[in-house]
Design an enzyme around this catalytic site. Structure first.
Site: not given
Length: 214
Positions: A11-12
């Site tokens: 994920s970011t």
């Protein structure tokens, strides 16, 4: 030689964490594959969360696996950690059910799930049992809430709206599948209805009708 899809996800928020980074996952998968004599082809979703299975490269990997065995060019999918594939036991169990039905292997290295081996399949069966229990508990809670509302004279419709990821996957599947086929695919991929229960052909039809009326 066995050819496996190595699936990577970050994920970011996780991209800066080396313990969850793409290269760390790749290294774990490659070492496991080398030990088993597997060839690996890679599918990678960067900057995406695991709140649903609706991720481009994961869906591409599943599409690649879910073809007739004679046309399939890969034998299964492997992840370094279960949460790279899904953070939901129910979603993961849906993928496991799909793997069993289509006869391809699913491997989550951190948990020892490897459906190509008897021990790994046993672990997978335990997880599927837990997921089945979780589905039943959700269904019972939903039913109890609706009955309580009915006794109190309140009308209860859908418990919640469908998540956008579910809507997108529902419409994508419906474009190429029958109502029953769409329901089967949604259940296999771990998607549930707005009330948290399994899809039926009737539920697919009603949901599509509601969506198109928006």
């Amino acid at each position: 030689m066995t050819t496996m899809i190595g699936y990577l996800r970050v994920s970011t928020e996780e991209q800066a964490n080396s313990g969850l980074g793409l290269e760390a996952q790749r290294d774990t998968i490659q070492r496991y594959a080398d030990a088993h004599g597997w060839q690996v082809v890679w599918h990678e979703d960067a900057g995406l969360s695991a709140k649903s299975l609706a991720r481009p490269q994961l869906q591409a990997a599943l599409d690649r696996l879910n073809v007739a065995a004679k046309r399939r060019d890969v034998d299964g999918i492997v992840v370094a950690k279960l949460d790279r594939l899904s953070r939901s036991v129910v979603d993961f169990a849906g993928v496991l059910e799909l793997a069993r039905a289509r006869k391809w292997a699913l491997v989550a290295i951190d948990l020892g799930v490897d459906t190509s081996s008897p021990t790994g399949e046993l672990v997978a069966n335990v997880m599927m049992s837990v997921a089945q229990w979780e589905r039943r508990v959700i269904g019972e809670r939903t039913s109890a809430a609706m009955q309580a509302a009915k006794r109190a004279g309140r009308h209860m419709g859908r418990v919640s709206a469908l998540p956008q990821a579910t809507v997108e996957r529902l419409l994508a599947l419906r474009a190429t599948h029958t109502l029953a086929g769409t329901a089967d695919a949604l259940n296999a991929e771990g998607f549930t209805t707005a009330s948290g229960v399994a899809w039926s052909a009737n539920a697919v039809g009603k949901s599509c009708a509601r969506i198109t009326k928006r």
